[in-house]
Design a protein around this motif. Structure first.
Motif, mmCIF file in Angstrom:
data_model
loop_
_atom_site.group_PDB
_atom_site.id
_atom_site.type_symbol
_atom_site.label_atom_id
_atom_site.label_comp_id
_atom_site.label_asym_id
_atom_site.label_seq_id
_atom_site.Cartn_x
_atom_site.Cartn_y
_atom_site.Cartn_z
ATOM 1 N N CYS A 129 10.198 102.110 -28.821
ATOM 2 C CA CYS A 129 11.398 103.539 -29.292
ATOM 3 C C CYS A 129 12.587 102.977 -29.399
ATOM 4 C CB CYS A 129 11.106 104.280 -28.262
ATOM 5 S SG CYS A 129 9.568 105.300 -27.976
ATOM 6 N N GLU A 130 13.072 102.017 -28.872
ATOM 7 C CA GLU A 130 14.509 101.301 -29.803
ATOM 8 C C GLU A 130 15.361 100.006 -30.488
ATOM 9 O OE1 GLU A 130 16.178 100.626 -25.804
ATOM 10 O OE2 GLU A 130 15.087 102.175 -24.417
ATOM 11 N N GLY A 131 13.541 100.356 -31.569
ATOM 12 C CA GLY A 131 13.905 100.224 -32.593
ATOM 13 C C GLY A 131 13.940 98.287 -32.584
ATOM 14 N N PHE A 132 13.029 97.681 -32.122
ATOM 15 C CA PHE A 132 13.222 96.770 -31.954
ATOM 16 C C PHE A 132 12.069 95.963 -32.615
ATOM 17 C CE2 PHE A 132 15.360 94.313 -27.990
ATOM 18 C CZ PHE A 132 15.843 95.855 -27.981
ATOM 19 N N ARG A 133 11.932 94.774 -33.187
ATOM 20 C CA ARG A 133 10.740 94.517 -34.339
ATOM 21 C C ARG A 133 9.797 94.112 -33.423
ATOM 22 N NH1 ARG A 133 12.292 89.903 -38.609
ATOM 23 N NH2 ARG A 133 10.647 90.415 -38.699
ATOM 24 N N ILE A 134 8.205 94.475 -34.118
ATOM 25 C CA ILE A 134 7.620 94.132 -33.246
ATOM 26 C C ILE A 134 6.310 94.160 -34.662
ATOM 27 C CG2 ILE A 134 5.610 95.479 -32.196
ATOM 28 C CD1 ILE A 134 7.518 96.792 -31.593
ATOM 29 N N CYS A 135 5.212 93.026 -33.377
ATOM 30 C CA CYS A 135 4.058 92.255 -34.805
ATOM 31 C C CYS A 135 3.668 92.340 -33.726
ATOM 32 C CB CYS A 135 4.779 90.832 -35.081
ATOM 33 S SG CYS A 135 4.269 90.028 -33.559
ATOM 34 N N GLN A 136 1.857 91.795 -33.626
ATOM 35 C CA GLN A 136 0.562 91.412 -33.489
ATOM 36 C C GLN A 136 -0.109 90.048 -33.544
ATOM 37 O OE1 GLN A 136 -1.501 95.390 -33.022
ATOM 38 N NE2 GLN A 136 -1.236 95.290 -34.925
ATOM 39 N N SER A 137 -0.096 89.564 -32.743
ATOM 40 C CA SER A 137 -1.096 87.782 -32.654
ATOM 41 C C SER A 137 -2.342 87.847 -32.111
ATOM 42 C CB SER A 137 -0.301 87.021 -32.233
ATOM 43 O OG SER A 137 0.792 86.666 -32.198
ATOM 44 N N PHE A 138 -3.032 87.566 -33.550
ATOM 45 C CA PHE A 138 -4.863 87.004 -32.809
ATOM 46 C C PHE A 138 -4.175 86.484 -32.109
ATOM 47 C CE2 PHE A 138 -8.898 88.750 -33.654
ATOM 48 C CZ PHE A 138 -9.666 87.602 -33.452
ATOM 49 N N LEU A 139 -4.836 86.799 -30.958
ATOM 50 C CA LEU A 139 -5.523 86.513 -29.246
ATOM 51 C C LEU A 139 -7.334 85.557 -29.411
ATOM 52 C CD1 LEU A 139 -2.764 87.285 -27.235
ATOM 53 C CD2 LEU A 139 -2.597 85.262 -28.805
ATOM 54 N N GLY A 140 -8.055 86.350 -29.994
ATOM 55 C CA GLY A 140 -9.320 85.888 -30.268
ATOM 56 C C GLY A 140 -9.817 86.645 -28.655
ATOM 57 N N ALA A 141 -10.719 86.227 -28.476
ATOM 58 C CA ALA A 141 -12.105 87.128 -26.826
ATOM 59 C C ALA A 141 -10.626 87.074 -26.134
ATOM 60 C CB ALA A 141 -12.851 86.607 -26.620
ATOM 61 N N LYS A 142 -10.853 87.917 -25.323
ATOM 62 C CA LYS A 142 -10.062 88.193 -23.514
ATOM 63 C C LYS A 142 -11.019 88.257 -22.577
ATOM 64 C CE LYS A 142 -6.546 89.946 -21.165
ATOM 65 N NZ LYS A 142 -5.275 90.299 -20.516
ATOM 66 N N ILE A 143 -10.772 86.819 -21.951
ATOM 67 C CA ILE A 143 -11.690 87.006 -21.217
ATOM 68 C C ILE A 143 -11.291 87.091 -19.102
ATOM 69 C CG2 ILE A 143 -13.988 85.640 -19.716
ATOM 70 C CD1 ILE A 143 -14.350 85.067 -22.524
ATOM 71 N N HIS A 144 -11.800 88.085 -19.174
ATOM 72 C CA HIS A 144 -11.111 88.350 -17.861
ATOM 73 C C HIS A 144 -11.419 87.344 -16.106
ATOM 74 C CE1 HIS A 144 -7.139 90.214 -17.487
ATOM 75 N NE2 HIS A 144 -7.805 91.378 -18.419
ATOM 76 N N ASP A 145 -11.512 87.593 -14.881
ATOM 77 C CA ASP A 145 -11.896 87.324 -13.692
ATOM 78 C C ASP A 145 -12.840 88.388 -13.641
ATOM 79 O OD1 ASP A 145 -11.406 86.028 -10.808
ATOM 80 O OD2 ASP A 145 -12.991 85.838 -11.805
ATOM 81 N N ALA A 146 -13.546 88.344 -12.986
ATOM 82 C CA ALA A 146 -14.643 89.372 -12.808
ATOM 83 C C ALA A 146 -13.904 90.752 -12.226
ATOM 84 C CB ALA A 146 -15.776 89.418 -11.119
ATOM 85 N N LYS A 147 -14.582 92.071 -12.195
ATOM 86 C CA LYS A 147 -13.475 93.187 -11.917
ATOM 87 C C LYS A 147 -13.763 93.363 -10.488
ATOM 88 C CE LYS A 147 -13.499 94.855 -16.320
ATOM 89 N NZ LYS A 147 -13.156 96.458 -17.141
ATOM 90 N N ASP A 148 -12.818 93.857 -10.123
ATOM 91 C CA ASP A 148 -13.450 94.471 -8.681
ATOM 92 C C ASP A 148 -14.805 95.657 -8.639
ATOM 93 O OD1 ASP A 148 -11.781 96.186 -5.912
ATOM 94 O OD2 ASP A 148 -14.274 95.588 -6.487
ATOM 95 N N PRO A 149 -15.681 95.722 -8.885
ATOM 96 C CA PRO A 149 -16.474 96.772 -8.934
ATOM 97 C C PRO A 149 -16.132 98.545 -8.644
ATOM 98 C CG PRO A 149 -17.717 95.215 -7.735
ATOM 99 C CD PRO A 149 -16.476 95.169 -7.856
ATOM 100 N N GLY A 150 -15.267 98.413 -7.259
ATOM 101 C CA GLY A 150 -15.069 99.480 -6.399
ATOM 102 C C GLY A 150 -14.050 99.790 -7.055
ATOM 103 N N ALA A 151 -13.496 99.223 -7.873
ATOM 104 C CA ALA A 151 -12.264 99.807 -8.644
ATOM 105 C C ALA A 151 -12.243 101.410 -9.147
ATOM 106 C CB ALA A 151 -11.692 99.307 -9.706
ATOM 107 N N ASP A 152 -11.246 101.987 -8.757
ATOM 108 C CA ASP A 152 -11.250 103.458 -8.982
ATOM 109 C C ASP A 152 -10.826 103.930 -10.664
ATOM 110 O OD1 ASP A 152 -9.972 106.202 -7.702
ATOM 111 O OD2 ASP A 152 -11.084 105.900 -8.872
#
Lengths: 231, 437
Positions: B229-252
């Protein structure tokens, strides 16, 4: 015969005297009351017109008060304020009308009413606040229960609302001094009963956990594998 | 001149003074990430050494008071010639009471410390990566910082390869809304790993949001929206797959909705003057070399999701009718009675529901948190419908499906404008008719 006529004549005379003494007061009282009614209607219309132009209802909607007020049977704040003004004028007119009838009686009554008004106002605030809190909490419980896939979601929400309203009503009645002992005793019984029921339910549900914990505490630890002789 | 002492603790300021200057900074916010942070730190160091060997650089770790030895792991991570700065960002009780749907609690505080440190070091470019990443490689550093240093971009958003069932909140709400509202197609606006220019970092620090819920729980979408919204130059970078540490199964899940969607809606109020003028969207450049990668299958319980939708209709339809058109509520009731195999959530209906929610959020028709949490069954219904639709689809077909949804959001924007301006005057079902199809 002469005696009966005299008695009747005297009675009629007294009645006429009293009537002619009281009648102006009664007529004045009715006139004051009628003026109060007319004035109330005029003020209500003026208030309705003036408050509608101030967007009071839109402001209340923005604050999220509309649905809570609807529960209290209030569809519009503008109408509520106007009705309140009308009621105030009618009350004032009634008091003036009473003064016209009998100043002493009216004075006593007015004093009692004005002394009681703060209690009434606080009770209304408690009930109103209780209604808003009950609605908010029951909605929170309903949404949380639905999202947690609890089947009795609506029942839980209903219990929450009823519980909060019972507390609010008990507090309001206490302020009004209506059946104070009865209300407090009934509230204590209901609250105590609910607490007892919850405690029994929790205890029954956790008996295995408690049994396991006690058994762990009382069972001696396994013999140490250490072979060192310390003496 | 801004007073740095207010944000950074004295020991951090001393370390910044010791380092003196760094042209590149990689920030890693952390909280109880001992299992994964060593890998992230090594990848950052390797990336800086391999792709920017002649540039002064530093790795910043902002920790929220970890109790699993995260800071020891960071301290002992071998960084070669790269300077290390460790900061503790303030963690208030509220941060520990409500954990974010992803990432660390108090992420906004961590970012503020990292950005402030980067500004004091005079960094030209800054990359921020999550501490629980398992798939980060040194190339990520080049892909996040390279476009800033070499091509003058201000904001580099990530572009991940994700399973078709993954990132449904991004696919169903955040991406299409960001695209329709602000006219910029950023595929992963809440990715979590970003590249920023020094100029943009300074602008972020000027903003007065760091003590608000936006910074606490919605920092990622806030950064993307502000940059757009404030007019900055934006691009995207292809990073491949994103694998996190295991999520908290109890997360709401409802917490997730409140945090992400609530922030999106709040930002609509901040940038109303921007989105109200945007008519179409345009793409943003994608850096890097897109490649295919095998993704682990994801099990989804569609029946359960449809069940949650039906329960929602049964208990919450009355609440929904305060914010939605009665015709839409009737359609939802009809959907609840469909058999699972025939269950479909029409795109236009979904778009109208999301826009109505945004308007109701704006007008505070009911408590905002209630409003968003009550929409969880609707979201579940959309996800169930989507999963069934694309069960047999390949990646291209899924992209086409999501493109159709995004276009629906753009085409129905007139409905949003009408409802946004005239909401208080004509509540749902009354007054002006909605442009239904």
């Amino acid at each position: 015969m002469h005696t009966i006529q005299t008695v009747l004549g005297q009675a009629w005379q007294q009645f006429s005297d009293q009537t002619f003494t009281i009648l102006p007061h009664v007529l004045a009282s009715l006139l004051v009351f009628a003026i109060g009614i007319v004035l109330g209607l005029i003020v209500t219309r003026l208030a309705n017109w003036a408050l509608r132009t101030s967007n009071l209802d839109r402001g209340a909607a923005r604050l999220g008060l509309t649905s809570s007020l609807r529960v209290l049977g209030v569809s519009s704040i503008v109408r509520l304020v106007a009705t309140g003004l009308q009621a105030a004028i009618l009350l004032l007119a009634s008091i003036l009308a009473l003064y016209s009838l009998d100043a002493r009686l009216a004075s006593d009554l007015a004093e009692r009413v004005f002394l009681y008004l703060p209690h009434l106002a606080v009770a209304l605030v408690i009930l109103g606040g209780g209604t808003v809190v009950a609605r908010f909490l029951s909605r929170s419980v309903l949404i949380a229960a639905v999202n947690s896939e609890i089947r009795a979601a609506r029942l839980l929400a209903g219990f929450t609302r009823v519980g909060v309203m019972i507390v609010a009503c008990a507090m309001a009645f206490e302020h009004l001094g209506i059946s104070r002992e009865t209300v407090l005793t009934a509230f204590a019984i209901v609250f105590g009963g609910v607490t007892l029921a919850v405690s029994i339910a929790a205890g029954l549900a956790m008996q295995d956990v408690v049994r396991r914990w006690v058994s762990e505490q009382l069972t001696p630890p396994a013999a140490d594998q250490e072979r060192i002789d310390h003496w | 001149m801004r007073q740095a002492e207010e944000i950074l603790p004295p020991e951090a300021l001393e370390r910044v003074a010791e380092i003196g200057r760094a042209d590149l900074v990689v920030g890693v916010p952390s909280y109880n990430n001992a299992r994964t942070i060593a890998h992230v730190m090594r990848a950052a160091q390797a990336g800086l050494a391999k792709y920017f060997p002649n540039v002064r650089s530093a790795v910043l770790n902002s920790d929220g008071g970890s109790r699993d030895g995260t800071q020891d792991v960071v301290r002992h991570a071998a960084l070669g010639d790269v300077q290390l700065l460790m900061v503790s960002h303030p963690m208030f009780p509220i941060h520990r009471l409500t954990f974010p749907y992803r990432g660390i609690p108090g992420k906004g505080s961590a970012f503020r410390c990292i950005f402030r440190s980067a500004e004091l070091l005079g960094a030209q470019a800054c990359a921020v990566v999550d501490a629980d990443l398992r798939s980060i490689t040194p190339e990520w550093i080049q892909l996040l910082i390279g476009p800033v240093l070499e091509q003058g971009f201000d904001y580099v958003a990530p572009y991940y390869l994700r399973h078709k069932y993954d990132g449904t909140i991004t696919n169903s709400i955040v991406y299409p809304m960001t695209r329709a509202l602000y006219g910029v197609r950023v595929r992963q606006p809440i990715g979590g790993d970003f590249g920023l220019s020094g100029r943009l970092v300074s602008r972020f620090l000027e903003k007065d949001v760091w003590e608000t819920d936006v910074a606490r729980y919605g920092i990622d979408i806030w950064m993307t929206t502000t940059a757009v919204c404030e007019g900055f130059r934006i691009c995207q970078s292809f990073l491949g797959a994103k694998i996190h540490d295991a999520k908290d199964p109890g997360a709401d899940l409802s917490d997730m909705l409140v945090q992400v969607v609530g922030t999106v809606f709040s930002l609509m109020e901040t940038y109303e003057s921007v989105w109200s003028r945007v008519e179409t969207s345009h793409g943003t450049p994608v850096m890097g070399f897109p490649f295919g990668v095998g993704l682990e299958p994801i099990a989804v319980n569609v029946e359960r999701m449809i069940g949650r939708f039906r329960t929602g209709v049964q208990h919450l339809a009355e609440l929904w009718s305060l914010t939605m058109d009665p015709a839409d509520v009737a359609t939802l009731r009809a959907m609840a009675s469909l058999p699972a195999c025939a269950f479909r959530f029409d795109d236009r209906l979904w778009v109208r529901i999301v826009y109505e929610l945004a308007c109701a959020f704006h007008r505070r028709v009911i408590d905002r948190e209630h409003l968003v949490r009550a929409s969880l069954p609707l979201y579940m219904g959309w996800v169930a419908s989507f999963v069934q639709e694309v069960a047999a689809s390949d990646a291209e077909q899924v992209d086409a499906r999501l493109e159709a949804l995004a276009r629906a959001f753009e085409e129905e924007k007139g409905y949003l404008r009408q409802r946004w301006d005239g909401y208080a005057a004509s509540p749902p079902g009354q007054g002006a008719a909605a442009p239904h199809q």
